[in-house]
Design an enzyme around this catalytic site. Structure first.
Site, PDB file in Angstrom:
ATOM      1  N   GLU A 198      -4.704   0.494   8.856  1.00 16.47           N
ATOM      2  CA  GLU A 198      -2.901   0.188   8.683  1.00 16.47           C
ATOM      3  C   GLU A 198      -2.669   1.764   8.576  1.00 16.47           C
ATOM      4  OE1 GLU A 198      -1.696  -2.330   9.326  1.00 16.47           O
ATOM      5  OE2 GLU A 198      -3.827  -3.607   9.139  1.00 16.47           O
ATOM      6  N   ASP A 255       6.285  -2.459   7.769  1.00 15.48           N
ATOM      7  CA  ASP A 255       5.294  -2.851   7.169  1.00 15.48           C
ATOM      8  C   ASP A 255       5.667  -1.537   6.103  1.00 15.48           C
ATOM      9  OD1 ASP A 255       4.543  -5.352   8.447  1.00 15.48           O
ATOM     10  OD2 ASP A 255       3.192  -3.650   9.941  1.00 15.48           O
TER      11      ASP A 255
END
Ligand SMILES: *[C@@H]1O[C@H](CO)[C@@H](O)[C@H](O)[C@H]1NC(C)=O
Ligand SMILES: *[C@@H]1O[C@H](CO)[C@@H](O)[C@H](O)[C@H]1NC(C)=O
Length: 146
Positions: free
Chosen positions: A54, A68
């Protein structure tokens, strides 16, 4: 250190940008933080893999397309409130997910995991789109030597 800067783009729309020094954790620091928070040992390698997939272990990562936040790229659509006030599913401000101490991020991922399983999506790692392509196999390498 976080520094908030207000920018005005060519359309005159005010954008808030967070400039920060990156803090890149090692895989073993991430594993240690997860263990300190009592994350089950069998989940630890997968979480370390997800953190790498990520954010490449960057505690200050922000995706400015999907919004995010943090090392686990927690979504502001559902889980954290943009800015500094707490809110949404984890009752957290998104900015609180950009600290070098990832204790808060870990509380939030456990909640995301549990709520994802509660709606029948198992394992709860499925909430992360990187899990299936990158982290659904053997993740032992991510804690090797830790
Ligand atoms: C959210 O967190 C704040 C403190 O950060 C607290 O005052 C508030 O009661 C919490 N709200 C919920 C719904 O848990
Ligand atoms: C991170 O923060 C938590 C809670 O605020 C605290 O208990 C913990 O000791 C901190 N960890 C480190 C490594 O400073």
């Amino acid at each position: 250190m976080l520094l908030n800067l207000i920018l005005v783009n060519v359309f005159g729309i005010v954008l808030i940008s967070t400039l920060s020094e990156s803090k890149i954790m090692t895989k073993c620091e991430v594993a240690k933080a997860l263990r300190q928070k009592g994350v089950p040992e069998k989940e630890v390698p997968t979480w370390v893999c997800i953190a790498n997939a990520e954010s490449r272990f960057d505690t200050h990562a922000v995706n400015r397309k999907t919004w995010d936040y943090g090392i686990f790229q927690i979504s502001s659509l559902y889980w954290c409130q943009s800015g500094d006030k707490p809110g949404k599913g984890c009752n957290l401000s998104c900015n609180s997910l950009l600290h070098d101490n990832i204790s808060t991020d870990i509380d939030c991922i456990r909640k995301v995991y549990a709520e994802t399983e509660a709606i029948g999506q198992r394992p709860g790692f499925k909430a992360w789109t990187t899990w299936k392509p990158h982290c659904s196999g053997d993740n032992r390498q991510w804690v090797q030597g830790c």
